[in-house]
Design an enzyme around this catalytic site. Structure first.
Site, PDB file in Angstrom:
ATOM      1  N   HIS A 107       0.874  -1.192   0.000  1.00 48.82           N
ATOM      2  CA  HIS A 107       0.000   0.000   0.000  1.00 48.82           C
ATOM      3  C   HIS A 107       0.904   1.232   0.000  1.00 48.82           C
ATOM      4  O   HIS A 107       1.695   1.407  -0.916  1.00 48.82           O
ATOM      5  CB  HIS A 107      -0.914  -0.113   1.241  1.00 48.82           C
ATOM      6  N   HIS A 162      -2.512  -2.285  -9.700  1.00 47.76           N
ATOM      7  CA  HIS A 162      -3.445  -1.665  -8.762  1.00 47.76           C
ATOM      8  C   HIS A 162      -4.718  -2.496  -8.743  1.00 47.76           C
ATOM      9  O   HIS A 162      -5.124  -3.026  -9.771  1.00 47.76           O
ATOM     10  CB  HIS A 162      -3.759  -0.232  -9.222  1.00 47.76           C
ATOM     11  N   ASP A 172       2.723   5.388  -6.844  1.00 40.52           N
ATOM     12  CA  ASP A 172       3.985   5.280  -6.112  1.00 40.52           C
ATOM     13  C   ASP A 172       5.207   5.115  -7.005  1.00 40.52           C
ATOM     14  O   ASP A 172       6.332   5.167  -6.524  1.00 40.52           O
ATOM     15  CB  ASP A 172       3.925   4.096  -5.143  1.00 40.52           C
TER      16      ASP A 172
HETATM   17  N1  ACO Z   1       4.606  -7.035 -10.538  1.00 39.87           N
HETATM   18  C1  ACO Z   1       4.457  -8.241 -11.113  1.00 39.87           C
HETATM   19  N2  ACO Z   1       3.308  -8.920 -11.185  1.00 39.87           N
HETATM   20  C2  ACO Z   1       2.229  -8.338 -10.628  1.00 39.87           C
HETATM   21  C3  ACO Z   1       2.296  -7.065 -10.001  1.00 39.87           C
HETATM   22  C4  ACO Z   1       3.544  -6.413  -9.981  1.00 39.87           C
HETATM   23  N3  ACO Z   1       3.666  -5.216  -9.418  1.00 39.87           N
HETATM   24  N4  ACO Z   1       1.075  -6.744  -9.530  1.00 39.87           N
HETATM   25  C5  ACO Z   1       0.273  -7.762  -9.850  1.00 39.87           C
HETATM   26  N5  ACO Z   1       0.958  -8.726 -10.509  1.00 39.87           N
HETATM   27  C6  ACO Z   1       0.432  -9.979 -11.072  1.00 39.87           C
HETATM   28  C7  ACO Z   1       0.047 -10.948  -9.964  1.00 39.87           C
HETATM   29  O1  ACO Z   1       1.126 -11.797  -9.655  1.00 39.87           O
HETATM   30  C8  ACO Z   1      -1.100 -11.686 -10.617  1.00 39.87           C
HETATM   31  O2  ACO Z   1      -0.557 -12.591 -11.567  1.00 39.87           O
HETATM   32  P1  ACO Z   1      -1.248 -14.025 -11.810  1.00 39.87           P
HETATM   33  O3  ACO Z   1      -2.607 -13.723 -12.356  1.00 39.87           O
HETATM   34  O4  ACO Z   1      -0.346 -14.719 -12.763  1.00 39.87           O
HETATM   35  O5  ACO Z   1      -1.319 -14.678 -10.467  1.00 39.87           O
HETATM   36  C9  ACO Z   1      -1.815 -10.616 -11.420  1.00 39.87           C
HETATM   37  O6  ACO Z   1      -0.811  -9.637 -11.729  1.00 39.87           O
HETATM   38  C10 ACO Z   1      -2.963  -9.954 -10.686  1.00 39.87           C
HETATM   39  O7  ACO Z   1      -2.448  -9.389  -9.507  1.00 39.87           O
HETATM   40  P2  ACO Z   1      -3.141  -9.442  -8.085  1.00 39.87           P
HETATM   41  O8  ACO Z   1      -2.088  -9.685  -7.043  1.00 39.87           O
HETATM   42  O9  ACO Z   1      -4.303 -10.402  -8.123  1.00 39.87           O
HETATM   43  O10 ACO Z   1      -3.719  -8.001  -7.967  1.00 39.87           O
HETATM   44  P3  ACO Z   1      -4.254  -7.326  -6.663  1.00 39.87           P
HETATM   45  O11 ACO Z   1      -5.357  -6.467  -7.076  1.00 39.87           O
HETATM   46  O12 ACO Z   1      -4.540  -8.333  -5.592  1.00 39.87           O
HETATM   47  O13 ACO Z   1      -2.986  -6.495  -6.151  1.00 39.87           O
HETATM   48  C11 ACO Z   1      -1.450  -4.763  -5.830  1.00 39.87           C
HETATM   49  C12 ACO Z   1      -2.826  -5.156  -6.365  1.00 39.87           C
HETATM   50  C13 ACO Z   1      -1.331  -5.199  -4.354  1.00 39.87           C
HETATM   51  C14 ACO Z   1      -1.304  -3.244  -5.888  1.00 39.87           C
HETATM   52  C15 ACO Z   1      -0.358  -5.449  -6.689  1.00 39.87           C
HETATM   53  O14 ACO Z   1      -0.480  -5.028  -8.032  1.00 39.87           O
HETATM   54  C16 ACO Z   1       1.035  -5.190  -6.166  1.00 39.87           C
HETATM   55  O15 ACO Z   1       1.476  -5.891  -5.252  1.00 39.87           O
HETATM   56  N6  ACO Z   1       1.771  -4.178  -6.730  1.00 39.87           N
HETATM   57  C17 ACO Z   1       3.086  -3.843  -6.245  1.00 39.87           C
HETATM   58  C18 ACO Z   1       2.988  -3.028  -4.966  1.00 39.87           C
HETATM   59  C19 ACO Z   1       2.508  -1.623  -5.217  1.00 39.87           C
HETATM   60  O16 ACO Z   1       2.983  -0.910  -6.091  1.00 39.87           O
HETATM   61  N7  ACO Z   1       1.557  -1.181  -4.374  1.00 39.87           N
HETATM   62  C20 ACO Z   1       1.027   0.172  -4.418  1.00 39.87           C
HETATM   63  C21 ACO Z   1      -0.392   0.178  -4.834  1.00 39.87           C
HETATM   64  S1  ACO Z   1      -0.958   1.839  -4.983  1.00 39.87           S
HETATM   65  C22 ACO Z   1      -1.284   2.267  -3.382  1.00 39.87           C
HETATM   66  O17 ACO Z   1      -1.594   1.495  -2.534  1.00 39.87           O
HETATM   67  C23 ACO Z   1      -1.188   3.640  -3.070  1.00 39.87           C
END
Ligand code: ACO
Length: 429
Positions: A267, A307, A363
């Protein structure tokens, strides 16, 4: 066509009709669907709230597919261009842009609350020199509840207003204290002649000069970053604020929980994680290898990408990219920018990221700006918490005044053993 949903329960052959309102059905309407009188009724299973609306809100609108973010109907791009943080905070809280007179009163109300009790300083002095400022911030926000016991009167409008003023005004002060403490410099008291953001920079960076004056480009850039971070509807930390607040605890205790949720690397801690990731990659030539590892799952995620709601470019990231150029013109380019741009370039054409609709989020670039402005990475989530205070308190108040809300209490599907008799210790295998 009726705005209803007809459900056939194939377990019993019975049919039910439930109303559809604003694209949703009420989960409690499913309770009438039973296989036997003692059956508690059908429920929904939604880990991580992937498809559940927990409230009706008039504050922030997001269309994740189109990349739209609006506060009270005003597009974020217009607010970033024309507004300032305190005006935006007023909009978020009260629903309308303030008149001149309303804005003046609002600024005075906030400015009069920027000082913190001297004992708060003593409390903060107790932390180790290398304490993470986010841990210090969370603890100090929680400690506020002991200084302002009047905050327990959450259904008294005047009391709520006062706590809201205190929180918006004092969070920058304790954030700055946390920073000064970490570098062993004396605390700087607020200067009420300065703007909200100008004063924050004063409390962070003032040295021996009689009057601190921030660089206007940097002051405006930080203020715009504050506007972009002010609210984001039902994200993890806001849900925490609403969930904790639903027990009718005081807003300081609820906000300490919200800030704790923000601290996590998935987050608000992501901006810190992005910088660490860019440093780890080290050079543009290593980007392809890093992307390969992300895709194979061997490495970490690409921080600052993806996201839950945005399945296109995060509109806040677009504004931030523009601000970055203005900031770097003053501070000099952040050497990590080239790595970030290359990561984005490769990721946006790579099938893995394209098919999963992973784009830069707020971010991805904010950390580069913060670093160029002289903030250590540990301060990044703190810089997120300062403006998000407006969103948290607005959402908290909306929750309290919503007659449909009750204490937040999700259900579960129990998967453990059902009933067994206690076994004396000498009889256990
Ligand atoms: N890098 C690589 N792969 C990713 C990323 C990433 N940053 N984000 C998602 N994926 C992949 C997941 O592994 C998943 O792959 P799969 O379908 O093969 O299993 C797919 O994309 C879907 O991702 P989810 O994890 O289901 O998406 P979710 O909505 O649960 O997560 C989140 C969203 C937590 C923001 C995620 O994208 C992440 O961890 N990003 C990196 C951390 C980040 O930048 N957070 C800031 C968010 S903005 C904020 O809070 C202000």
């Amino acid at each position: 066509m009726a705005d209803t949903l007809t459900i056939t329960d194939n377990r019993t052959g019975k049919q039910y009709e439930v109303p559809v309102t604003e694209g949703t059905i009420r989960a409690t309407d499913l309770r009438q669907i039973k296989t036997a009188p003692e059956d508690p009724g059908l429920a929904t299973y939604d880990p991580a709230f992937m498809n559940t609306s927990a409230c009706r809100s008039r504050i922030t609108y997001i269309d994740g597919d189109k990349g739209i973010l609006e506060y009270r109907g005003y597009p974020i791009e217009q607010l970033a261009e024309h507004s300032n943080y305190l005006e935006t905070a007023y909009l978020i809280l009260f629903g309308e842009l303030p008149t001149d007179a309303q804005l003046k009163t609002w600024i005075t109300d906030i400015t009069l609350h920027t000082m913190v009790h001297e004992n708060i300083k003593k409390l903060m002095e107790g932390f180790q020199y290398d304490a993470h400022p986010m841990g210090v911030l969370i603890s100090t926000i929680a400690a506020f509840s002991t200084f302002y016991p009047d905050a327990k009167a959450i259904f008294d409008e005047q009391s709520r207003k006062k706590q809201i003023h205190r929180l918006i005004a004092k969070v920058p002060s304790i954030a700055a204290y946390a920073y000064r403490h970490s570098i062993g410099r004396p605390y700087v008291y607020p200067d009420n002649d300065l703007s909200f953001t100008g004063n924050f920079l004063n409390m962070l960076f003032k040295m021996t000069e009689l009057k601190y004056k921030a660089n206007p480009v940097l002051e405006r850039a930080l203020d715009v970053l504050f506007i972009l971070h002010a609210d984001h509807e039902q994200n993890c930390s806001t849900s925490a604020m609403r969930g904790i607040g639903s027990s009718h605890v005081d807003p300081y205790s609820a906000m300490a929980g919200a800030a704790a949720a923000l601290y996590g690397p998935l987050h608000g801690g992501a901006n810190e994680a992005v910088l660490r990731m860019l440093n780890e990659i080290g050079s543009v030539s290593k980007v392809p290898d890093f992307i390969k590892k992300v895709k194979s799952g061997e490495g970490s995620k690409l921080m600052g990408f993806g996201h839950r709601v945005y399945k296109s470019y995060d509109p806040r990231a677009k504004v931030i990219k523009k601000i970055a150029d203005l900031v770097f013109a003053v501070t000099g380019k952040n050497p990590l920018l080239e790595i970030a741009l290359e990561l984005e370039r490769i990721a946006l054409q790579d099938d893995y990221f394209v098919t999963r609709k992973l784009y830069p989020n707020v971010d991805f670039y904010s950390g580069l700006i913060y670093q160029a402005m002289g903030f250590p990475v540990e301060m990044f989530p703190v810089l997120f918490a300062i403006p998000r205070t407006a969103g948290w308190v607005a959402q908290w108040e909306e929750m309290l005044l919503d007659t449909e809300q009750k204490i937040a209490r999700p259900r579960q599907i129990y998967t453990g053993p059902v009933h067994r008799d206690y076994v004396p210790r000498d009889k256990r295998s």
